[in-house]
Structure formats: structure tokens, C-alpha cells
Design a protein around this motif. Structure first.
Motif, mmCIF file in Angstrom:
data_model
loop_
_atom_site.group_PDB
_atom_site.id
_atom_site.type_symbol
_atom_site.label_atom_id
_atom_site.label_comp_id
_atom_site.label_asym_id
_atom_site.label_seq_id
_atom_site.Cartn_x
_atom_site.Cartn_y
_atom_site.Cartn_z
ATOM 1 N N LYS A 146 -9.907 5.193 5.630
ATOM 2 C CA LYS A 146 -10.385 3.820 5.835
ATOM 3 C C LYS A 146 -10.611 3.102 4.500
ATOM 4 C CE LYS A 146 -11.674 3.888 10.516
ATOM 5 N NZ LYS A 146 -10.348 3.445 10.926
ATOM 6 N N LEU A 147 -10.027 3.651 3.467
ATOM 7 C CA LEU A 147 -10.195 3.058 2.137
ATOM 8 C C LEU A 147 -8.937 2.290 1.717
ATOM 9 C CD1 LEU A 147 -12.156 2.983 -0.349
ATOM 10 C CD2 LEU A 147 -10.946 4.999 -1.196
ATOM 11 N N VAL A 148 -9.137 1.063 1.275
ATOM 12 C CA VAL A 148 -8.031 0.283 0.715
ATOM 13 C C VAL A 148 -7.908 0.675 -0.751
ATOM 14 C CG1 VAL A 148 -7.145 -2.025 0.221
ATOM 15 C CG2 VAL A 148 -8.512 -1.642 2.281
ATOM 16 N N VAL A 194 -18.550 0.297 -0.128
ATOM 17 C CA VAL A 194 -17.104 0.048 -0.143
ATOM 18 C C VAL A 194 -16.782 -1.340 0.430
ATOM 19 C CG1 VAL A 194 -14.867 0.906 0.674
ATOM 20 C CG2 VAL A 194 -16.667 2.526 0.049
ATOM 21 N N ASP A 198 -4.515 -3.332 -3.205
ATOM 22 C CA ASP A 198 -4.514 -4.595 -2.469
ATOM 23 C C ASP A 198 -4.004 -5.665 -3.425
ATOM 24 O OD1 ASP A 198 -4.953 -6.704 -0.802
ATOM 25 O OD2 ASP A 198 -7.092 -6.347 -0.514
ATOM 26 N N LYS A 203 -13.098 -3.205 0.245
ATOM 27 C CA LYS A 203 -12.063 -2.165 0.217
ATOM 28 C C LYS A 203 -12.165 -1.260 1.444
ATOM 29 C CE LYS A 203 -10.543 -2.393 -4.383
ATOM 30 N NZ LYS A 203 -9.457 -3.323 -4.043
ATOM 31 N N LEU A 204 -12.869 -1.728 2.461
ATOM 32 C CA LEU A 204 -13.045 -0.928 3.671
ATOM 33 C C LEU A 204 -12.136 -1.432 4.797
ATOM 34 C CD1 LEU A 204 -14.857 1.367 4.910
ATOM 35 C CD2 LEU A 204 -16.387 -0.447 5.683
ATOM 36 N N VAL A 205 -11.417 -0.518 5.406
ATOM 37 C CA VAL A 205 -10.617 -0.854 6.581
ATOM 38 C C VAL A 205 -11.547 -0.771 7.791
ATOM 39 C CG1 VAL A 205 -8.636 -0.223 8.002
ATOM 40 C CG2 VAL A 205 -8.537 0.090 5.521
ATOM 41 N N THR A 249 -3.472 2.020 2.213
ATOM 42 C CA THR A 249 -4.739 2.567 2.694
ATOM 43 C C THR A 249 -4.674 4.092 2.707
ATOM 44 O OG1 THR A 249 -4.012 2.465 5.012
ATOM 45 C CG2 THR A 249 -5.206 0.568 4.173
ATOM 46 N N LEU A 306 -0.585 -3.701 0.668
ATOM 47 C CA LEU A 306 -1.797 -2.918 0.804
ATOM 48 C C LEU A 306 -1.421 -1.441 0.908
ATOM 49 C CD1 LEU A 306 -4.331 -4.878 1.788
ATOM 50 C CD2 LEU A 306 -4.367 -3.286 3.668
ATOM 51 N N LEU A 346 -4.758 -8.596 8.831
ATOM 52 C CA LEU A 346 -3.391 -8.407 8.358
ATOM 53 C C LEU A 346 -2.568 -7.862 9.511
ATOM 54 C CD1 LEU A 346 -1.741 -8.526 5.684
ATOM 55 C CD2 LEU A 346 -2.255 -6.137 5.387
ATOM 56 N N ARG A 353 1.274 -2.858 13.140
ATOM 57 C CA ARG A 353 -0.067 -2.428 12.790
ATOM 58 C C ARG A 353 -0.905 -3.663 12.553
ATOM 59 N NH1 ARG A 353 -1.168 0.849 7.298
ATOM 60 N NH2 ARG A 353 -3.278 1.531 7.738
#
Lengths: 163, 163
Positions: free
Chosen positions: A117-119, B160, A122, B117-119, A114, A112, B100, B110
Motif C-alpha cells: 500500500k506504499l507509493v 505515510v 509518483d 504516499k499511501l494507497v 506501488t 506510479l 487514478l 485498476r
């Protein structure tokens, strides 16, 4: 983590004159591999020799068993690849990109990246012990694709990437 | 992964009458712990006994060395906690939430939960071998906070999260 010197293959999969070696991506890859080589095992190797283990020709791939556990060296190699992509994302968008690699002992997992806060990347990983590319230019192509997709996502969702 | 039966402490940190045990969170936590117990070691334990290792009273914490490597049991416990939060996020928003966990051997790492696609959760972990909460209700409070923040993010960036 130690990185073993790769055995010299009979005919190198990367020519020292390969123009891809001059690209920003290859330069970053070499930097990343050197970064995970604390004992300087790679100090005397050329960029072509350092990136050699990333190229799995058909003949080399045939020698690797289909089922196998990834060793530390393969995991470090994978980490260097995704680190390089994260660095390139950062350079392009100016925001911090953080790679995250999660692997089971059996070589399955998830990679992943990031940004905020955007992935932005993936990927499901499988058969990590057979990680490699048919050629250096295919490896660069793969990295370029991941980079392009990530930058597009960042452009579309800059608010989330900036969080 | 095997989960060892915790040694019965002299006085349990969780009373069997604790009202928190009746909440959705505690029910999900018990389900998650049982899910990572393939040999049925926990089959005869009550919910209070199953969640007991998550409560680290001051006295229990004092017995754990400040520096230490997390063992498989602690990592599984951590995984169950974040799995439970992911399940609760899923139940609330109807979108798939994927946890994850990335840990170094030294217990730093972490924990991430992504929705699309949002954390929706991103935490730095430290001293994982000392993972635990002062009480069951503090543990629930922590989970509720993580859930609320995640749901707020999903609400704000549903595009997202839906990717």
C-alpha cells in the motif's frame, strides 16, 4: 501493440561499446522492450539499437514539435521504462512492485509504482511525445535515482509496503 | 468529454423520493457527474435522473453483452464514482486524495486512490462496460465501505498519508 523499427540514425546515439549496456538496468530495459514487441520486429537488433530511441540528443529533440500527441510507440517506450524500474525494485526488496501509467490523449499524466500500500514512485508526466534522455548514462542515472528513493521509502515504511 | 443524455427508461430505477438522494454521497455524485458534463446536457435533469445510469437492475444488465468495450460514457461514469469517493476521503481526513483510473481498451484495469504516499483504495476492474449497482442504496453502501476502509488505513498509517 506493434513497435516500429526505428529508422537508422546517421550516427548512433549509443555506441555498441557503451559500458552502460552491460549493466543490470540496460539488460532489464532490453528485456522489457522485447516483451512489448510481439511480432519480433526487434529480434535482429542489438541492445544498443533497441535502446537508441530512448536517447534524444539535442538535434533529435529539436526535430520533435513542442506540442504533440504521444503515439502508441512512445507510450509503450514509457511503459517499458517504468516496468524496468518496477522489476528492479522487486529484485531489491523481494516485494511485488506494480507500475501504473495514466496518460491523457494530450500527453499529460501520472506514473506510479506501488509496493503493497506504499507509493514508492509518483511522477507527473508532461510532453510525453518528447520522452527521452540526453544520453544512455543519464537514463541509467535517472533510473538509479528513482530506485534509490523507492528503496529508501520501502525501508522506512516496510509495514505499509508489506500490506 | 461529452456525456449523452440517458434514454428515459420505462420505470425509473431510482425514485425521486429515495432518501439516499439526500445523503452527502449522492450530492457529491451528482456534483461529479455535472462536472464532467461541459455542454450542460444534464442541466435540466433531477438528481434521480442523473444517477439513474449507475443503477443496473437485473433486466437492464441482461441487455448488456457479457463481452464488450467500455465507451467514453461508462469510463466517465466510473471516474465520477471514484472522484466522489476521493472527495469524501478528503473531507474526512483533511488530506488531498488523488484518484487514478487505468483502463485497457478491453475494459480491464485498476482504480487507485492515494493520500500522500499511501494507497487507500486499490481495486482491480473487470467488465467495465457493465459497471453499475443493483440499487442506489447498494451503491451508497459500496462507497461507504470504500470510505471506511480508506479512513482506517489513513488512521493507522498517518505518517505515510502525510508524506
Amino acid at each position: 501493440m506493434t513497435v516500429a523499427t526505428p529508422e537508422a540514425p546517421p550516427s548512433p546515439a549509443i555506441s555498441p561499446d557503451d559500458p552502460v549496456l552491460g549493466t543490470e538496468f540496460a539488460t532489464e530495459m532490453v528485456r522489457q522492450v522485447r516483451a512489448i514487441d510481439p511480432y519480433g520486429t526487434y529480434d535482429n537488433l542489438s541492445p544498443a539499437e533497441i535502446l537508441e530511441p530512448y536517447v534524444l540528443t539535442k538535434a533529435k529533440k529539436r526535430e520533435i514539435p513542442i506540442v504533440g500527441d504521444p503515439d502508441e510507440i512512445v507510450v509503450a517506450r514509457l511503459q517499458a521504462f517504468y516496468n524496468a524500474i518496477a522489476v528492479m525494485i522487486e529484485q531489491e526488496c523481494g516485494l511485488r512492485a506494480i507500475p501504473l501509467l495514466h496518460l491523457s490523449h494530450e500527453g499529460f499524466g501520472r506514473a506510479l509504482i506501488t509496493v503493497g500500500k506504499l507509493v514508492v514512485m509518483d511522477r507527473t508526466l508532461r510532453d510525453v511525445h518528447r520522452f527521452g534522455f540526453p544520453s544512455l548514462s543519464k537514463m541509467k542515472h535517472e533510473a538509479d535515482t528513482l530506485l534509490a528513493v523507492a528503496l529508501e521509502l520501502i525501508g522506512e515504511h516496510s509495514d505499509v509496503a508489506g500490506l
